[in-house]
Motif scaffolding. Structure first.
Motif, PDB file in Angstrom:
ATOM      1  N   HIS A  33      -3.080   3.294  -5.927  1.00 41.62           N
ATOM      2  CA  HIS A  33      -3.827   2.909  -4.809  1.00 41.62           C
ATOM      3  C   HIS A  33      -3.393   2.381  -3.562  1.00 41.62           C
ATOM      4  CE1 HIS A  33      -7.650   0.909  -3.337  1.00 41.62           C
ATOM      5  NE2 HIS A  33      -6.892   0.032  -2.778  1.00 41.62           N
ATOM      6  N   THR A  34      -3.976   3.298  -2.338  1.00 41.66           N
ATOM      7  CA  THR A  34      -3.287   2.859  -1.122  1.00 41.66           C
ATOM      8  C   THR A  34      -4.196   1.818  -0.625  1.00 41.66           C
ATOM      9  OG1 THR A  34      -2.193   4.770  -0.918  1.00 41.66           O
ATOM     10  CG2 THR A  34      -2.337   3.532   1.042  1.00 41.66           C
ATOM     11  N   VAL A  35      -3.823   0.621  -0.299  1.00 42.19           N
ATOM     12  CA  VAL A  35      -4.386  -0.560   0.276  1.00 42.19           C
ATOM     13  C   VAL A  35      -4.925  -0.291   1.634  1.00 42.19           C
ATOM     14  CG1 VAL A  35      -4.468  -3.053   0.908  1.00 42.19           C
ATOM     15  CG2 VAL A  35      -3.149  -2.167  -1.068  1.00 42.19           C
ATOM     16  N   ALA A  36      -6.061  -0.281   1.968  1.00 40.29           N
ATOM     17  CA  ALA A  36      -6.878  -0.036   3.455  1.00 40.29           C
ATOM     18  C   ALA A  36      -6.727  -1.231   4.187  1.00 40.29           C
ATOM     19  CB  ALA A  36      -8.143   0.502   3.059  1.00 40.29           C
ATOM     20  N   ASP A  37      -6.755  -1.140   5.600  1.00 38.11           N
ATOM     21  CA  ASP A  37      -6.966  -2.275   6.304  1.00 38.11           C
ATOM     22  C   ASP A  37      -8.325  -3.047   5.833  1.00 38.11           C
ATOM     23  OD1 ASP A  37      -5.060  -1.368   7.863  1.00 38.11           O
ATOM     24  OD2 ASP A  37      -6.232  -0.178   9.273  1.00 38.11           O
ATOM     25  N   SER A  72       0.176  -0.616   1.603  1.00 34.57           N
ATOM     26  CA  SER A  72       1.030  -0.958   0.638  1.00 34.57           C
ATOM     27  C   SER A  72       0.301  -0.121  -0.578  1.00 34.57           C
ATOM     28  CB  SER A  72       1.146  -2.159   0.102  1.00 34.57           C
ATOM     29  OG  SER A  72      -0.068  -2.981  -0.166  1.00 34.57           O
ATOM     30  N   ILE A  73       1.343   0.402  -1.440  1.00 35.82           N
ATOM     31  CA  ILE A  73       0.973   1.351  -2.632  1.00 35.82           C
ATOM     32  C   ILE A  73       0.894   0.508  -4.115  1.00 35.82           C
ATOM     33  CG2 ILE A  73       0.969   3.308  -3.939  1.00 35.82           C
ATOM     34  CD1 ILE A  73       2.284   4.597  -1.454  1.00 35.82           C
ATOM     35  N   LEU A  74      -0.251   0.580  -4.610  1.00 37.59           N
ATOM     36  CA  LEU A  74      -0.283  -0.572  -5.916  1.00 37.59           C
ATOM     37  C   LEU A  74      -0.447   0.850  -6.977  1.00 37.59           C
ATOM     38  CD1 LEU A  74      -2.940  -3.007  -4.871  1.00 37.59           C
ATOM     39  CD2 LEU A  74      -0.685  -2.964  -4.691  1.00 37.59           C
ATOM     40  N   THR A  75       0.336   0.189  -7.995  1.00 37.51           N
ATOM     41  CA  THR A  75       0.097   1.050  -9.291  1.00 37.51           C
ATOM     42  C   THR A  75      -1.015   0.324 -10.137  1.00 37.51           C
ATOM     43  OG1 THR A  75       2.567   1.270  -9.491  1.00 37.51           O
ATOM     44  CG2 THR A  75       1.380   1.760 -11.551  1.00 37.51           C
ATOM     45  N   VAL A  76      -1.876   1.308 -10.456  1.00 39.50           N
ATOM     46  CA  VAL A  76      -3.087   0.708 -11.382  1.00 39.50           C
ATOM     47  C   VAL A  76      -2.883   1.082 -12.814  1.00 39.50           C
ATOM     48  CG1 VAL A  76      -5.505   0.818 -11.665  1.00 39.50           C
ATOM     49  CG2 VAL A  76      -4.516   1.173  -9.322  1.00 39.50           C
TER      50      VAL A  76
END
Length: 306
Positions: A33-37, A72-76
């Motif tokens: 998941h890429t965190v958006a503004d 930032s890219i989160l691992t789900v």
């Protein structure tokens, strides 16, 4: 890229998986998941993908839980090993803060994040083997004397019975367990925060849509096993040796679950001692405690999640 495209096409809250082939315990696939503004809190992202708050935090060490950095890219963590328990009815692993439901007559498992009992005294959720004894829609809540006393100590006077409605912390559905005189339930919530954490007075809390689905599908008499297993392992049919390590549950207020010792049973000791296992990589996985499957085959160049 094809795998990622296929995952992207899945609904974010899909949490049912086909059972793995014989000899395998691995299900699911992690998502990124890429965190958006103004992408919201970690809790909001956890809810989007129907995972627990602490599970998402452990999979992404160092992330700000309140304001994750945009871009930032989160691992789900949507890949996992099935617990070492019969694949029937309901299996609750307290250390994982997850419940696994194996519907009768179907070759599938549905996984939900849960909130469990707080640390200390009579609020800790016990391990048990029991059955579903009753189901109630729009339940009332009758807080115990101990619960009323705890609330009163914080300046809140609870009524003897809290009626069904938006102020009822049990949400819209409740499933009662037979053990311990029926005092433990699976139920919904009137608050978004707390799924995937130790927040309840001993019951097992689910998001409202999840308890609604369980309530509809799971019949009275369903077997229920509640276990507390922070580490799971599997030798897959292709020879992959996997471990999945979660933070163990604290037993006192001074415990730090990030460094609490993980006690290995005899089966896990044999798994670690086997020549096919790289004990050093396994030790690293036990220290990191990501809550995701890690390959620990001997001679593996890297300990990467898969």
């Amino acid at each position: 890229m094809l795998v990622m495209a296929a995952l992207a096409s899945l609904p974010a809250n899909a949490n049912s998986y086909p059972l793995p082939v014989a000899g395998s315990r691995l299900i699911g696939q992690n998502i990124f998941h890429t965190v958006a503004d103004d992408g919201g809190s970690l809790e909001a992202i956890a809810k989007k993908y129907n995972v627990g708050f602490l599970a998402l935090l452990q999979a992404n060490p160092g992330v700000d839980p309140y304001v994750p950095r945009a871009g930032s890219i989160l691992t789900v963590p949507r890949q996992m090993l099935l617990p070492d328990a019969p694949r029937e009815g309901l299996v609750v692993n307290l250390a994982e803060l997850r419940v696994y439901y194996y519907p009768a007559g179907k070759n599938s498992v549905t996984v939900y994040p849960i909130g469990i009992g707080q640390l200390g005294g009579d609020t800790m959720t016990p391990t048990m083997q029991t059955t579903v004894s009753d189901k109630r829609a729009n339940p009332t809540w009758t807080p115990t004397a101990n619960i009323r006393a705890r609330y009163l100590a914080n300046g809140i006077k609870l009524p003897a019975v809290v009626p069904a409605g938006p102020d009822n912390p049990m949400g819209h559905h409740a499933i009662r367990l037979a053990a311990y005189g029926g005092v433990y339930l699976l139920h919904g919530t009137n608050a978004d925060f707390g799924i995937g954490m130790r927040v309840s007075s001993g019951c097992i809390r689910l998001r409202d849509n999840d308890i609604k689905a369980l309530y509809k599908e799971m019949p009275v008499g369903t077997p229920v096993r509640i276990i507390n297993t922070p580490i799971k392992s599997s030798v897959e049919p292709d020879g992959q040796r996997l471990v999945e390590v979660h933070q163990p549950l604290s037993k006192s207020i001074n415990d730090d679950p990030k460094v609490l010792p993980i006690v290995l049973n005899e089966q896990m000791k044999q798994f670690r001692a086997a020549p096919e296992t790289d004990a050093q990589i396994m030790e690293q996985a036990m220290q990191h405690r990501s809550g995701m499957p890690v390959e620990v085959n001997a001679h593996a160049e890297n300990a990467n999640t898969i």
